[in-house]
Design a protein around this motif. Structure first.
Motif, mmCIF file in Angstrom:
data_model
loop_
_atom_site.group_PDB
_atom_site.id
_atom_site.type_symbol
_atom_site.label_atom_id
_atom_site.label_comp_id
_atom_site.label_asym_id
_atom_site.label_seq_id
_atom_site.Cartn_x
_atom_site.Cartn_y
_atom_site.Cartn_z
ATOM 1 N N TRP A 105 49.919 27.986 84.699
ATOM 2 C CA TRP A 105 50.547 28.849 84.656
ATOM 3 C C TRP A 105 49.788 30.342 83.885
ATOM 4 N N TYR A 106 49.518 30.240 83.129
ATOM 5 C CA TYR A 106 48.601 30.866 81.802
ATOM 6 C C TYR A 106 47.516 31.518 83.082
ATOM 7 N N SER A 107 46.886 30.750 83.234
ATOM 8 C CA SER A 107 45.294 31.156 83.643
ATOM 9 C C SER A 107 45.669 31.638 84.998
ATOM 10 N N ALA A 108 47.175 31.674 85.971
ATOM 11 C CA ALA A 108 46.853 31.878 87.484
ATOM 12 C C ALA A 108 47.417 33.705 86.957
ATOM 13 N N SER A 109 47.697 33.280 85.354
ATOM 14 C CA SER A 109 48.439 35.582 85.237
ATOM 15 C C SER A 109 47.415 35.910 85.481
ATOM 16 N N LEU B 152 49.460 29.468 94.488
ATOM 17 C CA LEU B 152 50.465 29.118 95.066
ATOM 18 C C LEU B 152 51.248 30.076 93.638
ATOM 19 N N VAL B 153 51.247 29.935 92.568
ATOM 20 C CA VAL B 153 51.934 30.615 91.133
ATOM 21 C C VAL B 153 51.821 32.145 91.111
ATOM 22 N N ARG C 217 46.861 40.367 90.583
ATOM 23 C CA ARG C 217 47.239 41.614 90.515
ATOM 24 C C ARG C 217 48.127 42.060 90.425
ATOM 25 N N MET C 218 48.357 42.769 89.274
ATOM 26 C CA MET C 218 49.566 43.302 88.693
ATOM 27 C C MET C 218 49.801 44.511 88.973
ATOM 28 N N ARG C 219 50.923 45.088 89.688
ATOM 29 C CA ARG C 219 51.212 46.740 89.696
ATOM 30 C C ARG C 219 51.384 46.609 88.530
ATOM 31 N N ALA D 9 56.799 34.440 82.543
ATOM 32 C CA ALA D 9 55.655 32.833 83.177
ATOM 33 C C ALA D 9 54.594 32.380 82.426
ATOM 34 N N ARG D 10 53.598 34.056 82.064
ATOM 35 C CA ARG D 10 52.559 32.984 81.327
ATOM 36 C C ARG D 10 52.809 32.051 80.491
#
Length: 396
Positions: free
Chosen positions: A48-52, A25-26, A56-58, A41-42
């Motif tokens: 949240w840092y792990s999720a970052s 979800l994050v 798949r960043m634009r 958000a990181r």
């Protein structure tokens, strides 16, 4: 009749018992955030840092940075030691504050992503990351020697030029000459902070890389002054006065090795800039008038230059001498330019409020398709310089 107990998948209990669901979800949330909000958000938590790291960043789109001008008549309390950042895709403006009053008399010579090569009024070079405000101080110029072993002493003048004094034996001054910085390049590996800085004065190239304790110098076999240069994948391409381009390899040990030279054909215009595409193709650029550019590429078989009118699905950032993919709002086959390089040599020049020269130009038509005069017209204080750059955080 007993009503069956239904537990919603979005309930707190389900989320607490399913850490993978939290992470997924994050990630979904973070992938929809803007560049700035993503990096904010990181810092929310370790989750949240792990999720970052799995997002798949634009692509980061080009931003503008505007440097404050030194206005001598203003009282001390009115001095603004901040830089303005502008995201043209999201139409948002950010301010980097508390950079120190010396930023007003500091010149920006080159940039790489979010890192900028700065030269202060005391003739000290340093690297500055505008998003993290991290600084890397480079060696003093007192440690520099010329190619013949003579000691060199640099003193910055009121503009961006130097008075360079050459010393022979027993520290006896031999000659003092005024030189400007002809061109400069910067490369930074944002993960391990490896870096390379090269700048040109007179017919000499000075360089410093991480791990060295002093500046080193070298010259090309043409023994001519540098007009422009660009660095890509350990290769430095140097454009000199007669229009020829010399290539140096920085991966061959402590000293760069000259290994190729290309001459221009008579039918080509005088080249003013170099750039390199995503595929590694070197481009030469000429300009007869403001925001009117001709681009050339070399045929590797015939070594002849031919004019081109298209970059395909790429856009050129003239300030960083690179092309970027034309997607996520970046305009296809366009050149992102700030203003004429000649003004960067004059510290007394300020960007005009009504016509600051910052724009996006279509390469095929040479038409200005975007203007950014509002950035200076709406500011109570003047700016002395503007540059396009690619914002990055820690290699992301």
């Amino acid at each position: 009749m007993m009503t069956p107990k239904v537990e919603m998948i979005g309930s707190n209990k389900t989320i607490r018992n399913d850490p993978m669901l939290i992470l997924d979800l994050v990630i979904l949330v973070m992938e929809r955030l803007s560049f700035v909000d993503f990096h904010r958000a990181r810092c929310v938590s370790s989750v949240w840092y792990s999720a970052s790291k799995s997002c798949r960043m634009r692509q980061a789109n080009p931003w503008l940075i505007l440097f404050p001008a030194d206005v001598l008549h203003l009282p001390l309390e009115s001095i603004d030691d901040s830089c303005k950042l502008f995201d043209p895709i999201d139409h948002k403006t950010y301010t980097v504050r508390d950079l120190g009053s010396d930023i007003l008399r500091t010149s920006c010579l080159a940039s790489y992503n979010s890192w900028f090569l700065m030269l202060d009024r005391k003739t000290r070079f340093y690297l500055l990351n505008m998003l993290t405000r991290e600084r890397i101080h480079l060696p003093f110029l007192d440690s520099m020697e010329s190619t013949d072993g003579s000691k060199l002493k640099f003193k910055r003048n009121f503009d961006s030029s130097f008075t360079v004094t050459t010393f022979r034996y027993n520290n006896v001054p031999l000659l003092s000459t005024c030189f400007g910085i002809d061109a400069a390049v910067l490369w930074v590996d944002e993960r391990n902070k490896d870096y390379l800085v090269v700048w040109a004065f007179d017919r000499t190239l000075a360089y410093h890389k991480k791990g060295d304790d002093s500046w080193r110098v070298f010259r090309s076999s043409t023994n001519q002054s540098c007009v422009d240069m660009v660095f890509k994948e350990s290769k430095l391409y140097v454009l000199v006065e007669d229009g020829s381009i010399t290539t140096f390899d920085f991966s061959c040990g402590d000293s760069p090795m000259e290994f190729a030279s290309f001459t221009t054909s008579p039918e080509c215009c005088d080249f003013e800039h170099l750039a390199v595409t995503l595929s590694g193709q070197v481009l030469a650029i000429s300009s007869e008038e403001r925001h009117s550019y001709d681009m050339y590429k070399m045929d590797p078989k015939s070594s002849k230059w031919s004019i081109i009118k298209s970059l395909g699905d790429e856009a050129l950032l003239l300030d960083q001498r690179i092309t970027v993919p034309a997607k996520d709002g970046v305009l296809k086959n366009c050149l992102y330019c700030s203003y004429s390089d000649q003004f960067r040599r004059d510290d007394d020049y300020n960007l005009r409020e009504d016509d600051n020269g910052i724009c996006v130009v279509n390469i095929q038509t040479n038409n200005e398709v975007q203007l950014f005069n509002h950035l200076t017209a709406s500011s109570p204080l003047p700016f002395k310089d503007a540059r396009w750059f690619i914002p990055t955080f820690g290699g992301k």
